[in-house]
Scaffold this active site. Sequence first.
Site, PDB file in Angstrom:
ATOM      1  N   GLY A  21      50.023 -24.944  34.587  1.00 45.63           N
ATOM      2  CA  GLY A  21      50.891 -23.847  34.168  1.00 45.63           C
ATOM      3  C   GLY A  21      51.159 -23.817  32.672  1.00 45.63           C
ATOM      4  O   GLY A  21      52.019 -23.086  32.204  1.00 45.63           O
ATOM      5  N   SER A  33      45.530 -24.711  34.923  1.00 44.14           N
ATOM      6  CA  SER A  33      45.233 -23.555  34.073  1.00 44.14           C
ATOM      7  C   SER A  33      43.780 -23.085  34.184  1.00 44.14           C
ATOM      8  O   SER A  33      43.194 -22.645  33.191  1.00 44.14           O
ATOM      9  CB  SER A  33      45.617 -23.838  32.619  1.00 44.14           C
ATOM     10  OG  SER A  33      47.006 -24.068  32.516  1.00 44.14           O
ATOM     11  N   GLU A  88      54.617 -30.896  41.104  1.00 42.58           N
ATOM     12  CA  GLU A  88      55.971 -30.315  41.133  1.00 42.58           C
ATOM     13  C   GLU A  88      56.802 -30.971  42.238  1.00 42.58           C
ATOM     14  O   GLU A  88      58.010 -31.182  42.073  1.00 42.58           O
ATOM     15  CB  GLU A  88      55.875 -28.791  41.333  1.00 42.58           C
ATOM     16  CG  GLU A  88      55.347 -28.114  40.067  1.00 42.58           C
ATOM     17  CD  GLU A  88      54.575 -26.823  40.298  1.00 42.58           C
ATOM     18  OE1 GLU A  88      54.658 -26.261  41.400  1.00 42.58           O
ATOM     19  OE2 GLU A  88      53.867 -26.401  39.357  1.00 42.58           O
ATOM     20  N   ASN A 115      47.257 -21.754  45.233  1.00 41.27           N
ATOM     21  CA  ASN A 115      48.607 -22.245  45.516  1.00 41.27           C
ATOM     22  C   ASN A 115      49.603 -21.227  44.967  1.00 41.27           C
ATOM     23  O   ASN A 115      49.796 -21.143  43.756  1.00 41.27           O
ATOM     24  CB  ASN A 115      48.799 -23.610  44.832  1.00 41.27           C
ATOM     25  CG  ASN A 115      50.221 -24.123  44.982  1.00 41.27           C
ATOM     26  OD1 ASN A 115      51.010 -23.602  45.778  1.00 41.27           O
ATOM     27  ND2 ASN A 115      50.546 -25.155  44.214  1.00 41.27           N
ATOM     28  N   GLU A 117      44.723 -32.886  39.216  1.00 45.41           N
ATOM     29  CA  GLU A 117      45.475 -31.897  38.451  1.00 45.41           C
ATOM     30  C   GLU A 117      46.253 -32.598  37.333  1.00 45.41           C
ATOM     31  O   GLU A 117      47.359 -33.096  37.569  1.00 45.41           O
ATOM     32  CB  GLU A 117      46.479 -31.186  39.362  1.00 45.41           C
ATOM     33  CG  GLU A 117      45.852 -30.443  40.507  1.00 45.41           C
ATOM     34  CD  GLU A 117      46.723 -29.283  40.951  1.00 45.41           C
ATOM     35  OE1 GLU A 117      46.235 -28.148  40.931  1.00 45.41           O
ATOM     36  OE2 GLU A 117      47.909 -29.497  41.271  1.00 45.41           O
ATOM     37  N   GLY A 133      48.645 -20.186  38.855  1.00 42.47           N
ATOM     38  CA  GLY A 133      48.971 -18.867  38.306  1.00 42.47           C
ATOM     39  C   GLY A 133      47.906 -17.810  38.562  1.00 42.47           C
ATOM     40  O   GLY A 133      48.221 -16.690  38.981  1.00 42.47           O
ATOM     41  N   LYS A 136      52.739 -21.120  45.361  1.00 43.46           N
ATOM     42  CA  LYS A 136      54.054 -21.714  45.023  1.00 43.46           C
ATOM     43  C   LYS A 136      55.177 -20.827  45.579  1.00 43.46           C
ATOM     44  O   LYS A 136      55.020 -20.194  46.621  1.00 43.46           O
ATOM     45  CB  LYS A 136      54.181 -21.937  43.517  1.00 43.46           C
ATOM     46  CG  LYS A 136      52.973 -22.670  42.942  1.00 43.46           C
ATOM     47  CD  LYS A 136      53.178 -23.156  41.547  1.00 43.46           C
ATOM     48  CE  LYS A 136      51.877 -23.767  41.019  1.00 43.46           C
ATOM     49  NZ  LYS A 136      52.014 -24.415  39.734  1.00 43.46           N
ATOM     50  N   HIS A 146      51.694 -32.448  45.285  1.00 43.99           N
ATOM     51  CA  HIS A 146      51.620 -31.629  44.066  1.00 43.99           C
ATOM     52  C   HIS A 146      52.590 -32.204  43.031  1.00 43.99           C
ATOM     53  O   HIS A 146      53.670 -32.691  43.378  1.00 43.99           O
ATOM     54  CB  HIS A 146      51.983 -30.173  44.387  1.00 43.99           C
ATOM     55  CG  HIS A 146      51.664 -29.251  43.250  1.00 43.99           C
ATOM     56  ND1 HIS A 146      52.489 -29.134  42.155  1.00 43.99           N
ATOM     57  CD2 HIS A 146      50.597 -28.438  43.020  1.00 43.99           C
ATOM     58  CE1 HIS A 146      51.942 -28.280  41.299  1.00 43.99           C
ATOM     59  NE2 HIS A 146      50.798 -27.843  41.803  1.00 43.99           N
TER      60      HIS A 146
HETATM   61  C1  PEP Z   1      48.774 -25.831  40.379  1.00 41.00           C
HETATM   62  O1  PEP Z   1      49.976 -25.688  40.353  1.00 41.00           O
HETATM   63  O2  PEP Z   1      48.235 -26.438  41.324  1.00 41.00           O
HETATM   64  C2  PEP Z   1      47.996 -25.289  39.266  1.00 41.00           C
HETATM   65  C3  PEP Z   1      46.788 -25.718  39.090  1.00 41.00           C
HETATM   66  O3  PEP Z   1      48.647 -24.345  38.516  1.00 41.00           O
HETATM   67  P1  PEP Z   1      48.006 -23.481  37.303  1.00 41.00           P
HETATM   68  O4  PEP Z   1      46.653 -23.040  37.760  1.00 41.00           O
HETATM   69  O5  PEP Z   1      48.967 -22.368  37.106  1.00 41.00           O
HETATM   70  O6  PEP Z   1      47.935 -24.414  36.145  1.00 41.00           O
END
Ligand code: PEP
Length: 253
Positions: free
Chosen positions: A176, A216, A100, A9, A170, A238, A11, A98
Amino acid sequence: MRKKIVAGNWKMNNTLEEGLKLTSEIVNMVNDEVNDDVTVVLAPPFIHLTSVKNSINGAEKIYLSAQNCNEHPSGAYTGEVSAAMLNSIGVGYVILGHSERREYFSETNAELAKKVDAALEHNLTPIFCCGESQAIRENGDFVSFVCSQIKESLFHLSESDFSKVVIAYEPIWAIGTGLTASSEQAQEMHASLRTYIADQYGSEVADNTSILYGGSAKPGNAPELFACPDVDGGLIGGASLKSRDFVDIIKSY
Ligand code: PEP
C-alpha cells in the site's frame, strides 16, 4: 507443476453493491480475456462472501477466499469466523498472517500455525503471508526473518499438508506504499524461500509450492515481477479494487 495464482485482497472495502459490481466486472473480463492457466481468487470481506460466491457461480477459473479465520473449531469467540463456517459456504482459500493482521491484531507465528491447521482441517487452502519490515530489510536479515516466519507457522506440517499451502511474500515496506520490490529483490527472496522449503520437504515439494508476490503490484510492474522464475503470481491489494487494473495484472502473466 505449481499453480499460477492471482488473488485480490479487498480488505475492508466496498459496500455490498460496490463489491457485486466489481465482481461482475471481473467475472466478465476474466471469462472474455484470461486464459485457463491462471487461477483467480477473490477475497472480499466475510459478510460479502456468499453474495460474491453467487455472483461468480459458473466462472470456472475464479475462486473465493476469506481474509482470515479463527483457529478454534467453534465456541465463545464473539465476532470470529471458523474455518468450518467458511468451508460450509463454499469458500476454498483463506489468507492467513497478512501483515495488517500481524500488526493491528497482534497475530503471532504460533497463533498462525494453529490457524493454518484449522484451515487445512476444513479443506481451505491457506494463502500464508510473510514478509519483512523496512528496518529488517535495511539491516540485511530479511531472508532469515521470512524463513523463520515460515518455519514457525508451517514446518510442523506433514509433507502432504505443506503441499496444500500457498505462500505470499509481501514485504511490509511495499504494501500500500507505492514502493514495489524490484524483480531482483522479489526473485532473490522467492528463490531463497524455495531452497529453504526444499531443505525441509525436498525439492519436489518446493518446486510445486506456489509463492506469490504482494506489495504495490500494478499493471505496469506486474509483467516484470511475474517474469521472475520463482514468482508464481500475486496477492494484490489496492489494484484489485479496480476491475480493469486487476484483470490487466492477471493478463500480464
Ligand atoms: C496486500 O495488502 O496484500 C497488498 C499487496 O496490498 P497492495 O497491493 O495495495 O500493496
